[in-house]
Structure formats: C-alpha cells, structure tokens
Motif scaffolding. Structure first.
Motif, mmCIF file in Angstrom:
data_model
loop_
_atom_site.group_PDB
_atom_site.id
_atom_site.type_symbol
_atom_site.label_atom_id
_atom_site.label_comp_id
_atom_site.label_asym_id
_atom_site.label_seq_id
_atom_site.Cartn_x
_atom_site.Cartn_y
_atom_site.Cartn_z
ATOM 1 N N ASN A 12 0.820 -1.219 0.000
ATOM 2 C CA ASN A 12 0.000 0.000 0.000
ATOM 3 C C ASN A 12 0.852 1.267 0.000
ATOM 4 O OD1 ASN A 12 -2.181 -1.681 0.048
ATOM 5 N ND2 ASN A 12 -2.642 -1.379 2.210
ATOM 6 N N SER A 14 1.053 3.490 -2.647
ATOM 7 C CA SER A 14 0.743 4.278 -3.845
ATOM 8 C C SER A 14 1.050 5.770 -3.667
ATOM 9 C CB SER A 14 -0.721 4.079 -4.242
ATOM 10 O OG SER A 14 -1.541 4.428 -3.157
ATOM 11 N N ASN A 42 5.245 -6.160 -4.978
ATOM 12 C CA ASN A 42 3.955 -5.725 -4.463
ATOM 13 C C ASN A 42 3.398 -6.811 -3.553
ATOM 14 O OD1 ASN A 42 1.336 -4.791 -4.065
ATOM 15 N ND2 ASN A 42 0.635 -5.790 -5.963
ATOM 16 N N SER A 45 -0.894 -5.484 -2.047
ATOM 17 C CA SER A 45 -1.472 -4.183 -1.683
ATOM 18 C C SER A 45 -2.938 -4.118 -2.074
ATOM 19 C CB SER A 45 -0.730 -3.057 -2.402
ATOM 20 O OG SER A 45 0.628 -3.089 -2.073
ATOM 21 N N SER A 46 -3.721 -3.381 -1.272
ATOM 22 C CA SER A 46 -5.132 -3.244 -1.610
ATOM 23 C C SER A 46 -5.406 -1.900 -2.290
ATOM 24 C CB SER A 46 -5.988 -3.393 -0.353
ATOM 25 O OG SER A 46 -5.502 -2.527 0.655
ATOM 26 N N ASP A 47 -4.424 -1.018 -2.359
ATOM 27 C CA ASP A 47 -4.603 0.230 -3.109
ATOM 28 C C ASP A 47 -4.083 0.015 -4.537
ATOM 29 O OD1 ASP A 47 -1.916 0.094 -2.797
ATOM 30 O OD2 ASP A 47 -1.662 2.022 -1.795
ATOM 31 N N ASN A 48 -3.769 1.085 -5.263
ATOM 32 C CA ASN A 48 -3.347 0.846 -6.646
ATOM 33 C C ASN A 48 -1.827 0.788 -6.834
ATOM 34 O OD1 ASN A 48 -3.155 3.527 -6.094
ATOM 35 N ND2 ASN A 48 -3.797 4.226 -8.121
ATOM 36 N N THR A 49 -1.122 0.325 -5.792
ATOM 37 C CA THR A 49 0.323 0.095 -5.885
ATOM 38 C C THR A 49 0.678 -0.756 -7.108
ATOM 39 O OG1 THR A 49 0.621 0.272 -3.496
ATOM 40 C CG2 THR A 49 2.288 -0.953 -4.688
ATOM 41 N N ASP A 51 -0.892 -1.201 -9.940
ATOM 42 C CA ASP A 51 -1.055 -0.464 -11.208
ATOM 43 C C ASP A 51 0.110 0.483 -11.434
ATOM 44 O OD1 ASP A 51 -3.451 -1.712 -11.361
ATOM 45 O OD2 ASP A 51 -4.590 -0.031 -10.501
ATOM 46 N N ILE A 52 0.503 1.178 -10.358
ATOM 47 C CA ILE A 52 1.601 2.144 -10.494
ATOM 48 C C ILE A 52 2.884 1.418 -10.906
ATOM 49 C CG2 ILE A 52 3.058 3.803 -9.268
ATOM 50 C CD1 ILE A 52 0.640 4.446 -7.511
ATOM 51 N N ARG A 55 2.654 0.375 -14.508
ATOM 52 C CA ARG A 55 2.803 1.525 -15.390
ATOM 53 C C ARG A 55 4.282 1.906 -15.509
ATOM 54 N NH1 ARG A 55 0.921 6.342 -13.459
ATOM 55 N NH2 ARG A 55 -0.609 5.214 -12.221
ATOM 56 N N SER A 67 4.419 -9.568 -8.094
ATOM 57 C CA SER A 67 3.191 -9.186 -7.414
ATOM 58 C C SER A 67 2.608 -10.399 -6.701
ATOM 59 C CB SER A 67 2.201 -8.642 -8.452
ATOM 60 O OG SER A 67 1.354 -7.725 -7.851
#
Ligand code: UDP
Ligand code: MG
Length: 308
Positions: A12, A14, A42, A45-49, A51-52, A55, A67
C-alpha cells in the motif's frame, strides 16, 4: 558493465512510489560502471500500488516487478526479491524513502573496496511513534541476549550485498524468516554506515502493534533455544522448593503437631505452574516445527515480468 538490482518491498505505497522511483532513479543514473534495475515486490497491496508499478515497468525497462496474490509480509517480499535477483550486487530499501538513496553510491564504493555487505545502521529512531520505538528497542535487547547470533538494535534491512551473500541467504529455507537474524547468521565482511532514519515521504507505517508483536516472537524463537531451557531451570527451582516446603511442613507436624494441608497445596500450585509454562513453550516450538514440516511456499506470485 556490472549490474545492481534494488529490491523494494511495497505494501500500500501508492502515495509514495512515484516520488521514490524519481528520487532513486536520479541517484542511480549518476553511478558509473553499473547498470541498475528495480525489483518492486507488491506484497498484496489493496490500493493501486500494483497499477503504479506496472505503469512504471511499461515505460522503463529497468523496472521489474513481482506481485503477490495477497499480503505475505515484508520478510516474504524481501525473500522473493532476493531469489528472483540475478545482478552482481543486490540492494534492499523501503519504498517510503526513509532509507536515504544518497547512501547507495558510498555503499557501492565500500563493496568495490572489498566488503561483501554494506549495511545501514540506525543512529536514532526519528519518525517513529514513542511507545513502538521503545518497545522495539527492548525487544532487540532481549533478542540479542537470548539468541545465538548478534542482533543489533540499529541494524536495518537497508543494505547492498554481493551475489554470494544473496545466494547464502536464499539457501536458508526456513519458514519463520527473521531476516535481521539471517543477515547476521550468514556472516560475511560487513561495513556499517551510520544512517539517520528520515521521516516517511508519504503514506503511513504498515506495521500494526499486532504485526510487530508477532515479528518479535518469531525473531526470538527463530534464533534462540534458550526459552526451551527456561522450564528446566524453573522446574528444578520449583521442585526443590516443593521438597523444602514439604520437609518444613513435616517438621512442624512432628514437633508441634500442625496440619500439613498448606504444604501440599503450595507444592501442587508450584508443580502445576511449571507444567503449564513448559507446555506453553513446547507448544510454541511445536507450532514452528509444524510450519516447517508443512513446507509451504513462502509466498504465491500472481504476476511478474522477471524470467527466472
Ligand atoms: N512492507 C511490506 N509488507 C508488509 C509491511 C510492510 O512489503 O506487510 C513494506 C513497506 O511497503 C515498506 C517497508 O516494508 O516499503 C517498511 O514498512 P514501513 O515503512 O511501514 O515500516 P516502518 O518504516 O514504519 O518500520
Ligand atoms: Mg518506513
């Protein structure tokens, strides 16, 4: 051209990942003779870690990632990074920028000079909550006294290691991983860098009291057998006093004709207590033997762009 990989456990994170990526990249670009890459892990994580990280990996080939399918903890995240690493040098640093990237060039220099490990040692505990900080200091004192390896209060996970050190760490297959103990257990020539803990760049600490408590218990039991010896000494002491109590009570009975009830009760309490303590401690170890016997993997990977 030699290679260096930086392992970054992320749970988490992000809020801070992009700042981290920019700041560390700019430090790494200035280092000569080394081509660098990141291994972001990763840790469910439950946030957008995730995705970041993905990206970043799409626009920068230096970004590798692993991940997990859920949160397995920082120990597992570090282990996966180490076992997927292939570079000549491997570093570990937190995503929150508490570990100053500006120390990395000096660490690399120390390794060039012949050290196998360059590691950061905390000189203070700035940016940490008061109670947690004093509790963890006490924990390290106890862990150090009890265990067979040196466990230093200030020693941090922030370090750079040669390949042979990484191979040694990965070769330890135990399940209750207490990395600070493992680092110390494998040995090798280490140069320590005094390092002031910076404030977290963004986000908040991922360690709850509960997580820290489990970590402390694991740490002590993973590297020490002295708790196993405790019931022996306690049991000896209590049984001895039981015998003495009985003899005193017997003497009182013979001389003054007093009833012996109290002596029996004391003895039963003592012995009962000893048995309970012993059972508790044996249970803790048994639980760990059970975990080892199950031989489960340390983590489950959902997705990665690293070919092993
Ligand atoms: N972390 C992790 N899994 C966890 C808890 C933490 O990968 O279950 C990572 C976290 O993202 C960070 C590092 O471990 O990069 C250190 O965590 P944190 O900064 O929360 O710990 P503190 O600095 O407060 O001791
Ligand atoms: Mg931190």
């Amino acid at each position: 051209m030699k290679t260096i990989e930086l392992i970054v456990p992320c749970y988490n994170e992000s809020d801070v990942l992009e700042i981290f990526y920019r700041e560390v990249s700019s430090v790494m670009q200035k280092i000569e003779n080394y081509s660098y890459s990141f291994i972001f892990v990763n840790d469910g994580s439950s946030d957008n870690t995730a995705d970041i990280i993905k990206r970043l990996s799409e626009k920068d080939e230096k970004v590798k990632f692993i991940s997990f399918s859920r949160n397995f903890g920082k120990e597992a995240a570090m282990l996966s990074g180490l076992s997927y690493s292939s570079a000549d040098l491997v570093g570990i640093l937190d995503a929150d920028l508490q570990h100053s990237p500006s120390l990395i060039p000096e660490m690399i220099k120390a390794i060039e000079e012949g050290f196998d490990v360059a590691a950061a040692k905390r000189t203070d505990r700035v940016g940490e909550a008061g109670l947690k900080s004093s509790l963890s200091q006490k924990f390290y004192k106890v862990a150090d006294k009890l265990s067979e390896v040196e466990i230093d209060d200030g020693a941090q996970d922030f370090r750079i290691m040669k390949r042979k050190v990484v191979n040694a760490i990965v070769s330890l297959s135990e399940h209750n991983r207490f990395t600070k103990g493992i680092f110390s257990w494998v040995g090798f020539k280490t140069k320590w860098f005094p390092h002031e803990n910076r404030e977290r760049a963004a986000g908040e600490t991922k360690w709850s009291m509960k997580k820290l408590f489990r970590y402390a218990i694991d740490g002590i039991l993973a590297f020490s057998n002295s708790p196993l010896r405790f019931p022996f000494y306690a049991g000896f002491l209590f049984s001895a006093s039981g015998v003495i109590l009985f003899l005193i009570s017997l003497a009182l009975k013979l001389i003054c004709d007093l009833p012996m009830g109290l002596a029996y009760m004391g003895a039963i309490f003592f012995v009962g207590g000893v048995i309970l303590i012993s059972l508790g401690i044996i249970g803790e170890y048994l639980a760990r033997i059970y975990a080892e016997a199950k031989d489960r993997p340390h983590y489950i990977i959902d997705e990665t762009n690293i070919k092993k």
